[in-house]
Design a protein around this motif. Structure first.
Motif, short mmCIF file in Angstrom:
data_model
loop_
_atom_site.label_atom_id
_atom_site.label_comp_id
_atom_site.label_asym_id
_atom_site.label_seq_id
_atom_site.Cartn_x
_atom_site.Cartn_y
_atom_site.Cartn_z
N ASP A 59 -17.79 26.17 3.44
CA ASP A 59 -17.11 25.05 2.76
C ASP A 59 -15.78 25.50 2.14
O ASP A 59 -14.80 24.75 2.15
CB ASP A 59 -17.99 24.48 1.63
CG ASP A 59 -19.17 23.70 2.19
OD1 ASP A 59 -19.18 23.39 3.39
OD2 ASP A 59 -20.11 23.43 1.41
N ALA A 60 -15.76 26.71 1.60
CA ALA A 60 -14.54 27.18 0.92
C ALA A 60 -13.39 27.33 1.92
O ALA A 60 -12.23 27.11 1.56
CB ALA A 60 -14.81 28.50 0.19
N ILE A 61 -13.72 27.69 3.16
CA ILE A 61 -12.66 27.81 4.18
C ILE A 61 -12.05 26.43 4.44
O ILE A 61 -10.83 26.25 4.42
CB ILE A 61 -13.21 28.43 5.49
CG1 ILE A 61 -13.66 29.87 5.24
CG2 ILE A 61 -12.16 28.37 6.61
CD1 ILE A 61 -14.43 30.49 6.38
N ALA A 62 -12.92 25.43 4.63
CA ALA A 62 -12.43 24.07 4.89
C ALA A 62 -11.63 23.55 3.68
O ALA A 62 -10.57 22.95 3.83
CB ALA A 62 -13.61 23.15 5.19
N LYS A 63 -12.14 23.82 2.49
CA LYS A 63 -11.50 23.33 1.26
C LYS A 63 -10.08 23.91 1.14
O LYS A 63 -9.14 23.20 0.77
CB LYS A 63 -12.36 23.74 0.06
CG LYS A 63 -11.96 23.10 -1.25
CD LYS A 63 -13.02 23.41 -2.31
CE LYS A 63 -12.50 23.29 -3.72
NZ LYS A 63 -12.17 21.94 -4.13
N TYR A 64 -9.94 25.18 1.45
CA TYR A 64 -8.61 25.80 1.39
C TYR A 64 -7.63 25.04 2.29
O TYR A 64 -6.55 24.64 1.87
CB TYR A 64 -8.67 27.28 1.78
CG TYR A 64 -7.27 27.83 2.02
CD1 TYR A 64 -6.45 28.18 0.95
CD2 TYR A 64 -6.75 27.92 3.31
CE1 TYR A 64 -5.15 28.62 1.16
CE2 TYR A 64 -5.46 28.35 3.53
CZ TYR A 64 -4.67 28.70 2.45
OH TYR A 64 -3.38 29.12 2.67
N TYR A 65 -8.04 24.82 3.56
CA TYR A 65 -7.12 24.17 4.50
C TYR A 65 -6.92 22.69 4.18
O TYR A 65 -5.87 22.13 4.44
CB TYR A 65 -7.61 24.36 5.94
CG TYR A 65 -7.36 25.77 6.44
CD1 TYR A 65 -6.06 26.25 6.60
CD2 TYR A 65 -8.42 26.62 6.72
CE1 TYR A 65 -5.83 27.55 7.03
CE2 TYR A 65 -8.20 27.92 7.17
CZ TYR A 65 -6.89 28.38 7.31
OH TYR A 65 -6.65 29.66 7.74
N GLN A 66 -7.95 22.06 3.59
CA GLN A 66 -7.83 20.63 3.27
C GLN A 66 -6.99 20.40 2.02
O GLN A 66 -6.30 19.39 1.91
CB GLN A 66 -9.22 20.02 3.05
CG GLN A 66 -9.95 19.77 4.36
CD GLN A 66 -11.45 19.58 4.16
OE1 GLN A 66 -11.96 19.60 3.04
NE2 GLN A 66 -12.17 19.42 5.26
N GLU A 67 -7.01 21.37 1.08
CA GLU A 67 -6.44 21.05 -0.23
C GLU A 67 -5.23 21.88 -0.66
O GLU A 67 -4.35 21.37 -1.35
CB GLU A 67 -7.53 21.17 -1.31
CG GLU A 67 -8.62 20.13 -1.11
CD GLU A 67 -9.73 20.24 -2.13
OE1 GLU A 67 -9.59 21.00 -3.11
OE2 GLU A 67 -10.75 19.55 -1.94
N ILE A 68 -5.17 23.19 -0.29
CA ILE A 68 -4.06 23.98 -0.85
C ILE A 68 -3.32 24.83 0.17
O ILE A 68 -2.57 25.74 -0.20
CB ILE A 68 -4.53 24.88 -2.03
CG1 ILE A 68 -5.62 25.88 -1.61
CG2 ILE A 68 -5.00 24.06 -3.21
CD1 ILE A 68 -5.84 26.99 -2.64
N ASN A 69 -3.54 24.59 1.46
CA ASN A 69 -2.91 25.45 2.47
C ASN A 69 -1.39 25.52 2.31
O ASN A 69 -0.69 24.51 2.37
CB ASN A 69 -3.24 24.94 3.87
CG ASN A 69 -2.53 25.75 4.94
OD1 ASN A 69 -2.57 26.98 4.90
ND2 ASN A 69 -1.86 25.07 5.85
N ALA A 70 -0.87 26.73 2.09
CA ALA A 70 0.58 26.99 2.02
C ALA A 70 0.76 28.50 2.09
O ALA A 70 -0.21 29.24 1.89
CB ALA A 70 1.15 26.48 0.71
N ASN A 71 1.97 28.94 2.38
CA ASN A 71 2.19 30.40 2.37
C ASN A 71 2.29 30.89 0.93
O ASN A 71 2.64 30.13 0.03
CB ASN A 71 3.44 30.77 3.18
CG ASN A 71 3.25 32.12 3.87
OD1 ASN A 71 2.57 33.00 3.34
ND2 ASN A 71 3.83 32.28 5.03
N ILE A 72 1.94 32.18 0.75
CA ILE A 72 1.85 32.68 -0.63
C ILE A 72 3.03 33.58 -1.00
O ILE A 72 3.70 34.09 -0.11
CB ILE A 72 0.52 33.45 -0.85
CG1 ILE A 72 0.36 34.56 0.21
CG2 ILE A 72 -0.66 32.52 -0.84
CD1 ILE A 72 -0.79 35.51 -0.07
N HIS A 73 3.22 33.77 -2.30
CA HIS A 73 4.24 34.67 -2.85
C HIS A 73 5.64 34.28 -2.41
O HIS A 73 6.54 35.10 -2.41
CB HIS A 73 3.99 36.13 -2.43
CG HIS A 73 2.66 36.67 -2.84
ND1 HIS A 73 1.87 37.39 -2.00
CD2 HIS A 73 1.98 36.58 -4.02
CE1 HIS A 73 0.75 37.74 -2.61
NE2 HIS A 73 0.79 37.26 -3.85
#
Ligand code: C6P
Length: 404
Positions: free
Chosen positions: A40-54
């Motif tokens: 679920d955490a993998i899906a949640k990341y892509y559904q809600e906060i996916n962006a490049n970091i730093h």
């Protein structure tokens, strides 16, 4: 005591059928199964906060960066590293080891010695061989005995002021033997050598304390500890990570770039070139939380029972020989049956829904030592049961009858 049925309900794959039979998954040494929270955490990341970091000033980029760095701190606490910048995200154990051997290429000189153990996975042999070829250093090997234990007196005798690095796995993937790494680290340090521990097979079973161990590097994979594939951690002591050159060049790992000269970023970014496996890194933190929620003390107790039960039941089978009979063992059993190729047993029991690994387990020197082509390896996790072991034993008996 763990409520195993409740835990099993966390892992959707464990209620799947394979070849029409309920899955019995005993290939945990290769990779563990994943609980629903991780999926679920993998899906949640892509559904809600996916962006490049730093990189970005925008909100999503900051949310993703925060989640990634929170995961790093979580893992720092899990392994008891002194600083979060000593925790590098990698794609797995292999990546972590190669990062270190690449760094030592600018440190080792002809005449220096690197000590590896005879119990190593190829990932912790080949990079050191390549390093020795490049630098003119010599590779020395700690021998093992018939029980699959390292001969510690021989290790002591190999150590000298020429020894620059010692590398050994915490737990052998092929035999399940737990090595006396604390003693080995202390002895290596006494001659001024650095120590890398390959923790790939340890982290699913125990919580390493890198400060207590006093190792210089500790490499492990996320996918063997309920995390996603393509994730891993290299712990390195700050002083060593500052001394080693970067592994890869690219974005993220620089302070300033001109065509004349580039300066490198501070730790940990110096070793994290390019866009990383962001979702994987964040979700590795979720997996660590999940394991800690179950508790490593409970995991150890349950897996010890599984190991004892499996050892007893398997030895009922005539002609069955276990490899790795040393005292200090994790829940991994490697065995063969007289006159039968391990692959044949593995293929037959697969038809009965039972997943084991057969072959040399990427540890050919161990197979050469025992003069065998490979073994059948059953590696147990906290979500396995004694009943599943009984199913495997009956299936092996059936396969033996068919093949004899
Ligand atoms: N052993 C096994 O079935 P990676 O592939 O980088 O995640 O891990 C490599 C590795 C390094 N050291 C040890 C002790 C290991 O056991 C492994 C992976 C798996 O035993 C796959 S070969």
């Amino acid at each position: 005591m763990l409520d195993i049925q409740k835990i099993r309900a966390d892992f959707p794959i464990l209620s799947e059928k394979v070849n029409g039979k309920p899955l019995v998954y005993f290939d945990n040494g290769a990779t563990s199964q994943k609980p629903q929270v991780v999926i679920d955490a993998i899906a949640k990341y892509y559904q809600e906060i996916n962006a490049n970091i730093h990189r970005g000033v925008h909100t999503l980029s900051q949310l993703a960066t925060d989640a990634y760095e929170i995961s790093r701190v979580k893992i720092q606490h899990h392994i008891n590293a002194k600083f979060s910048h000593e925790v590098l995200f990698t794609s797995g154990t292999t990546h972590g080891i190669n990062l270190v051997t690449n760094g030592f290429a600018s440190i080792l000189k002809p005449g220096d010695e690197v000590i590896v153990s005879s119990l190593e996975h190829h990932s912790n042999i080949v990079p050191w061989q390549m390093l020795c070829e490049k630098t003119g250093a010599t590779l020395k090997v700690i021998p093992m005995n018939e029980d699959g234990e390292l001969i510690i007196e021989a290790y002591d005798a190999l150590l000298s002021e020429k020894t620059k690095v010692v590398t050994v796995n915490h737990i052998s993937n092929a035999l399940g033997i737990i090595n006396p790494i604390k003693y080995m680290i202390e002895k290596a340090h006494a001659v001024g050598a650095a120590v890398l521990i390959d923790g790939a097979q340890a982290v699913p079973h125990l919580k390493p304390d890198v400060q207590d161990l006093d190792c210089d590097f500790y490499a492990f994979s996320g996918h063997k500890m309920c995390g996603p594939t393509g994730t891993g951690i290299l712990y390195g002591k700050e002083e060593w990570l500052n001394k080693l050159p970067p592994y890869q060049g690219g974005g993220e790992m620089i302070k300033e770039v001109t065509f004349e000269k580039t300066t490198y970023a501070d730790l940990p970014h110096k070793f994290e070139a390019g866009t990383p496996n962001i979702a994987g890194g964040i979700v590795l933190g979720t997996a660590v939380d999940y394991l800690n929620h179950i508790g490593f003390h409970n995991i150890h107790q349950h897996e010890t029972h599984l190991l004892q039960h499996a050892t007893k039941r398997l030895l009922e089978i005539e002609g069955l020989k276990i490899y790795g009979t040393g005292k200090n063992k994790a829940s991994v059993i490697s065995f063969n049956i007289d006159g039968i190729h391990p692959y044949d047993i593995g293929s037959i029991i697969d038809k009965l829904g039972i997943a084991v690994r057969t072959g040399h387990h990427c540890a050919q020197p161990i197979m050469n030592f025992f003069c065998i082509p490979g073994t059948i390896r059953a590696s147990f996790s906290f979500y396995n049961t004694k009943e599943e072991i009984d199913i495997m034993v009956e299936a092996i008996k059936k396969a033996k009858t068919m093949l004899s």
